[in-house]
Design a protein around this motif. Structure first.
Motif, mmCIF file in Angstrom:
data_model
loop_
_atom_site.group_PDB
_atom_site.id
_atom_site.type_symbol
_atom_site.label_atom_id
_atom_site.label_comp_id
_atom_site.label_asym_id
_atom_site.label_seq_id
_atom_site.Cartn_x
_atom_site.Cartn_y
_atom_site.Cartn_z
ATOM 1 N N VAL A 145 0.834 -1.215 0.000
ATOM 2 C CA VAL A 145 0.000 0.000 0.000
ATOM 3 C C VAL A 145 0.866 1.262 0.000
ATOM 4 O O VAL A 145 0.624 2.197 -0.768
ATOM 5 N N TYR A 146 1.909 1.282 0.845
ATOM 6 C CA TYR A 146 2.719 2.495 0.924
ATOM 7 C C TYR A 146 3.529 2.726 -0.353
ATOM 8 O O TYR A 146 3.831 3.871 -0.713
ATOM 9 N N ALA A 147 3.879 1.631 -1.036
ATOM 10 C CA ALA A 147 4.559 1.811 -2.328
ATOM 11 C C ALA A 147 3.610 2.490 -3.314
ATOM 12 O O ALA A 147 4.005 3.378 -4.079
ATOM 13 N N GLN A 148 2.337 2.088 -3.285
ATOM 14 C CA GLN A 148 1.337 2.742 -4.150
ATOM 15 C C GLN A 148 1.183 4.217 -3.765
ATOM 16 O O GLN A 148 1.074 5.088 -4.618
ATOM 17 N N VAL A 149 1.152 4.478 -2.454
ATOM 18 C CA VAL A 149 1.023 5.866 -2.000
ATOM 19 C C VAL A 149 2.181 6.702 -2.531
ATOM 20 O O VAL A 149 1.992 7.808 -3.059
ATOM 21 N N ALA A 150 3.393 6.156 -2.401
ATOM 22 C CA ALA A 150 4.565 6.888 -2.879
ATOM 23 C C ALA A 150 4.470 7.120 -4.388
ATOM 24 O O ALA A 150 4.767 8.208 -4.883
ATOM 25 N N ALA A 151 4.006 6.085 -5.124
ATOM 26 C CA ALA A 151 3.902 6.212 -6.584
ATOM 27 C C ALA A 151 2.897 7.297 -6.969
ATOM 28 O O ALA A 151 3.056 7.968 -7.984
ATOM 29 N N PHE A 152 1.870 7.480 -6.158
ATOM 30 C CA PHE A 152 0.861 8.506 -6.434
ATOM 31 C C PHE A 152 1.229 9.855 -5.820
ATOM 32 O O PHE A 152 0.443 10.804 -5.881
ATOM 33 N N GLY A 153 2.406 9.960 -5.207
ATOM 34 C CA GLY A 153 2.790 11.225 -4.575
ATOM 35 C C GLY A 153 1.931 11.565 -3.388
ATOM 36 O O GLY A 153 1.688 12.736 -3.084
ATOM 37 N N GLY A 154 1.464 10.553 -2.672
ATOM 38 C CA GLY A 154 0.565 10.795 -1.550
ATOM 39 C C GLY A 154 1.283 10.849 -0.219
ATOM 40 O O GLY A 154 2.508 10.883 -0.147
ATOM 41 N N SER A 155 0.481 10.870 0.838
ATOM 42 C CA SER A 155 1.015 10.924 2.186
ATOM 43 C C SER A 155 0.670 9.632 2.915
ATOM 44 O O SER A 155 -0.466 9.174 2.861
ATOM 45 N N VAL A 156 1.656 9.051 3.625
ATOM 46 C CA VAL A 156 1.415 7.797 4.337
ATOM 47 C C VAL A 156 0.613 8.022 5.617
ATOM 48 O O VAL A 156 0.151 7.064 6.235
ATOM 49 N N SER A 157 0.467 9.273 6.023
ATOM 50 C CA SER A 157 -0.382 9.544 7.178
ATOM 51 C C SER A 157 -1.141 10.835 6.966
ATOM 52 O O SER A 157 -0.566 11.919 6.985
ATOM 53 N N ALA A 158 -2.444 10.722 6.740
ATOM 54 C CA ALA A 158 -3.249 11.929 6.556
ATOM 55 C C ALA A 158 -3.537 12.578 7.887
ATOM 56 O O ALA A 158 -3.393 13.780 8.053
ATOM 57 N N GLU A 159 -3.962 11.750 8.872
ATOM 58 C CA GLU A 159 -4.371 12.355 10.132
ATOM 59 C C GLU A 159 -3.936 11.610 11.379
ATOM 60 O O GLU A 159 -4.034 12.144 12.463
ATOM 61 N N HIS A 160 -3.433 10.388 11.274
ATOM 62 C CA HIS A 160 -3.108 9.636 12.488
ATOM 63 C C HIS A 160 -1.701 9.878 13.005
ATOM 64 O O HIS A 160 -1.400 9.548 14.148
ATOM 65 N N GLY A 161 -0.837 10.431 12.162
ATOM 66 C CA GLY A 161 0.539 10.667 12.596
ATOM 67 C C GLY A 161 1.460 9.512 12.260
ATOM 68 O O GLY A 161 1.070 8.530 11.612
ATOM 69 N N ILE A 162 2.707 9.619 12.726
ATOM 70 C CA ILE A 162 3.759 8.651 12.397
ATOM 71 C C ILE A 162 4.054 7.731 13.585
ATOM 72 O O ILE A 162 4.092 6.513 13.448
ATOM 73 N N GLY A 163 4.247 8.332 14.753
ATOM 74 C CA GLY A 163 4.503 7.549 15.961
ATOM 75 C C GLY A 163 5.635 6.564 15.757
ATOM 76 O O GLY A 163 6.709 6.902 15.241
ATOM 77 N N LEU A 164 5.398 5.326 16.184
ATOM 78 C CA LEU A 164 6.343 4.240 15.960
ATOM 79 C C LEU A 164 6.008 3.496 14.680
ATOM 80 O O LEU A 164 6.866 3.067 13.925
ATOM 81 N N HIS A 165 4.682 3.395 14.478
ATOM 82 C CA HIS A 165 4.147 2.443 13.522
ATOM 83 C C HIS A 165 4.493 2.788 12.080
ATOM 84 O O HIS A 165 4.741 1.908 11.257
ATOM 85 N N LYS A 166 4.486 4.085 11.745
ATOM 86 C CA LYS A 166 4.695 4.458 10.338
ATOM 87 C C LYS A 166 6.087 4.991 10.071
ATOM 88 O O LYS A 166 6.370 5.457 8.966
ATOM 89 N N LYS A 167 6.946 4.929 11.101
ATOM 90 C CA LYS A 167 8.309 5.435 10.954
ATOM 91 C C LYS A 167 9.027 4.842 9.739
ATOM 92 O O LYS A 167 9.689 5.579 8.996
ATOM 93 N N PRO A 168 8.878 3.537 9.506
ATOM 94 C CA PRO A 168 9.615 2.967 8.362
ATOM 95 C C PRO A 168 9.180 3.556 7.022
ATOM 96 O O PRO A 168 9.899 3.427 6.030
ATOM 97 N N TYR A 169 7.977 4.167 6.992
ATOM 98 C CA TYR A 169 7.445 4.632 5.705
ATOM 99 C C TYR A 169 7.486 6.147 5.554
ATOM 100 O O TYR A 169 7.017 6.690 4.563
ATOM 101 N N LEU A 170 8.049 6.835 6.546
ATOM 102 C CA LEU A 170 8.071 8.300 6.489
ATOM 103 C C LEU A 170 8.774 8.792 5.227
ATOM 104 O O LEU A 170 8.364 9.769 4.599
ATOM 105 N N GLY A 171 9.822 8.075 4.821
ATOM 106 C CA GLY A 171 10.579 8.451 3.633
ATOM 107 C C GLY A 171 9.773 8.391 2.349
ATOM 108 O O GLY A 171 10.169 8.957 1.334
#
Lengths: 463, 463
Positions: free
Chosen positions: A405-431
């Motif tokens: 899913v996050y690869a698709q988000v990156a391909a579409f120029g999107g954001s991996v977190s719209a409103e929930h934040g990064i915290g611990l869980h999305k840290k690997p995908y912040l890039g």
């Protein structure tokens, strides 16, 4: 550096024994949050009663080099409030006063530990409303909502929490209090420092107080559920409604068929229209009188049907009917009980691309995990798409689903977190959503405001 | 460190001679801005054509330790764009393309050198509007509006420039490009870095591109001028209008009698009502159809008159009448020609205190300078009061007038700059609105993003 026992003794002396719980005495609910992250017992749980106590605590932690994890209602979905081993968990729950409500200037001053619902109720009591609402309202606290720049149902009309914050009081890692609470809507005096702390997930300081903007309460509201033939029709209908009710459209929640089916099944509800349709949008609009508003909504939905943007529509004729329509959307509360467990996404995309993104995402999931259960829904008006996949239907391969899913988000120029934040869980995908230069600038700001890296270490990004 | 001539040679080599003007070749209009600050000729004026050229320029300045002052339309009123001796003036005027307008997602991408008016026109061309408008629209550039977080007439409905900015491209002092331009309304991925640069007056980096949010264009508009008995009546009327037209009230401009009198005199206009009144408010509200909107406005103004909040009212029956009513408010354009010169204030205060502030301010001015000419007016809906005093009526004692007014602002817990920024002009008074801890945090952020202090040195605060 002093030992832990010296630090704890100093802590009890500075704040009083009733403010501090140590080791096994820390209630397990403070070991993690709603993100489902594995529990981590903190060294101690501290529950101060004032900004002065928060400042004294941070000063002491700073002197002893002990990290601090701020905790609000623990309803975060990204793990930002999960304690770190050897650190202090700082709960704001005892600082929960609504300190002032000013109906004339439509502002409210509140301590960080008050719940979102308490703010909503205080606003309603003076005939106004708080522009923020989301499912966890009864537990989520103001400090957490500010620190995650929470979104929710009101964003279309009033923006995220950032747009409701007129002032903040923040305590920095060294105990310095920043009293950025002047009750002004406009204040261009140097950098707007408070912006740094909104959405920083507690990594730059602790929010202790907020001055919030309230909004007028419309006298009347109309709710409709509209069946749509395709995604582009949804965008066209949204634009039509925005043009017809400028500033008054408060919800436009789009549900894909998979979401509607799951919702009806989980809650044993009846199909809302005679036939199933690929999409449905739940619409709330505010105005002056119920009847006039319903008429106006009926008229514009009629136009939309003539234009082929809508294929069927139900306008609620009572508050009970409105609640029944909303029930379909509120299946999100049923996700944890019905998916085993849900793998949740909260992404945002250029609005026009959301339909194609969902299509390609579903196709990619189906190619790899035929028979997977995934539901798509979102606050389309602000580009925010939610997607939940039942882990038991993808062989429990949560990591692989996220990567896809996050690869698709990156391909579409999107954001991996719209409103929930990064915290611990999305840290690997912040890039996937930020360039190395942006990450370097974030680290420079972190370094500037928390040079010893004591505030919520390991969250958002590693240093 | 290389000599100036080596630096200039490198500059011409890197960017081409047509981008660079040196010494006496720099047009004098680039020596200062509308603030009336004494002109300062820069070492060179550079007018790049792309972000890459801006980056190359900053990299070179960084290597040679040459300071840089970004310049937009030079309409700033606080002196932030006045060059520094020995530094480069970086004009964005050649980067003025409207790059994309997306009507469906209501967004617009623009280079920093485009004028505010160009953005307004591009939005109107697709049936939308830009939420920001102010008198200098034809000259002021997007980069300057972002860097000063400009306010103006639309703030009541749509907020300041900050609330229109979805993305920014910024070049840091070392030439690093931060491409924070993802077209998402919601993006909680780490710190919202772009916020740092909004309102930073060019001291943290150069804004080169912006992704702006557009707003729906109401089909109809109604304008009224309302005579009011006192300040509290104005606040009550404002609350009544906000309740009746939630999200649709686009202007509520309050004028004190001294302003109205000066405006009528300077522009040879007729008294708008049969008798003079202590206050008048200019009101704009948007809606669906002209006639219905005028009827609704008439009804609510009738209620206000019954409640004693209004004593007389004129509702414009045509666009020409609306323009005539606005003409009274637009006397601000006449200030420079009629005051010798004007001493201008742009302060904000807790909304409920504005009336008392104005009263006490006028009394203090009159006690010291009997016969002074001062006019009070403002965007009361967002707490912003403007005050202009004719320097020739206070013995030219500009500094003493400023000290008096800013001391009052501090006593009322207000802001010394609501919307114009700090620049050079208000630097001595920044401490009236910010605590030492806040100033220290601002300096820490400056140090983090511009460690060599090359970006617009000496503006906002000293290091």
């Amino acid at each position: 550096m002093a030992t832990y026992s010296e630090f704890l003794a100093a802590l009890v002396e500075a704040l009083g024994a009733d403010r501090v719980q140590v080791g096994d005495a820390v209630p397990p609910r403070h070991h993690t949050d709603w993100s489902g992250t594995a529990p981590v017992p903190p060294l101690a749980l501290v529950r101060p009663r004032s900004t002065e106590e928060v400042s004294a605590l941070l000063l002491l932690c700073h002197a002893h080099r002990v990290p601090v994890v701020p905790q609000g209602g623990l309803t975060g979905l990204a793990g930002a409030a999960v304690p770190c081993a050897g650190g202090v968990a700082l709960s704001l729950e005892r600082m929960n006063a609504i300190e002032a409500v000013d109906a004339r200037s439509a502002t409210l001053t509140v301590q960080a530990g008050a719940t979102v619902q308490a703010v909503q109720e205080a606003a309603l009591a003076v005939g106004l409303q708080f522009g923020v609402d989301f499912g966890a309202r009864g537990s989520a606290q103001v400090g957490g909502a500010v620190s995650t720049n929470a979104g929710g149902n009101g964003v279309l009309q009033y923006g995220m929490v950032r747009e409701q914050v007129l002032g903040l009081e923040v305590v920095l890692a060294d105990g310095t209090v920043l009293p950025m609470l002047r009750p002004m809507l406009k204040n261009n005096t140097g950098y707007d420092l408070k912006q740094c702390f909104i959405g920083a997930e507690g990594t730059l300081g602790v929010v202790t107080r907020a001055l919030l903007r309230l909004r007028p309460l419309p006298r009347a509201k109309a709710t409709a559920l509209v069946a749509l033939p395709d995604f582009d029709a949804a965008l066209a209908l949204l634009a039509r409604l925005q043009g017809r009710f400028p500033g008054a459209l408060s919800a436009f929640e789009l549900m894909w068929r998979d979401f509607i089916e799951a919702s009806l099944r989980w809650q044993t509800l009846r199909e809302p229209f005679e036939a199933p349709h690929p999409f449905a949008a739940l619409i709330d609009v505010g105005g002056q009188d119920e009847a006039g508003l319903r008429d106006a909504l009926e008229e514009v939905l009629g136009e939309a049907m003539e234009a082929g943007e809508a294929v069927d529509a139900a306008i609620a004729q009572s508050e009970a009917q409105a609640r029944a329509l909303w029930k379909i959307r509120e299946a999100t509360a049923e996700l944890p009980a019905n998916m085993h467990p849900p793998i949740n996404f909260d992404v945002s995309l250029p609005q026009a691309d959301i339909g194609r993104f969902a299509q390609e995402c579903r196709a990619a999931l189906s190619a790899r995990w035929p028979g997977h259960l995934s539901v798509f829904f979102g606050h389309i008006g602000d580009g925010n798409l939610h997607l939940s996949t039942d882990a038991s239907t993808v062989n429990g391969e949560e990591g692989a689903v996220e990567e896809l899913v996050y690869a698709q988000v990156a391909a579409f120029g999107g954001s991996v977190s719209a409103e929930h934040g990064i915290g611990l869980h999305k840290k690997p995908y912040l890039g996937a959503s930020r360039t190395p230069a942006e990450l370097a600038a974030m680290r420079a700001i972190k370094q500037a405001l928390d040079p010893l890296h004591l505030m919520n270490p390991g969250k958002v990004f590693d240093l």
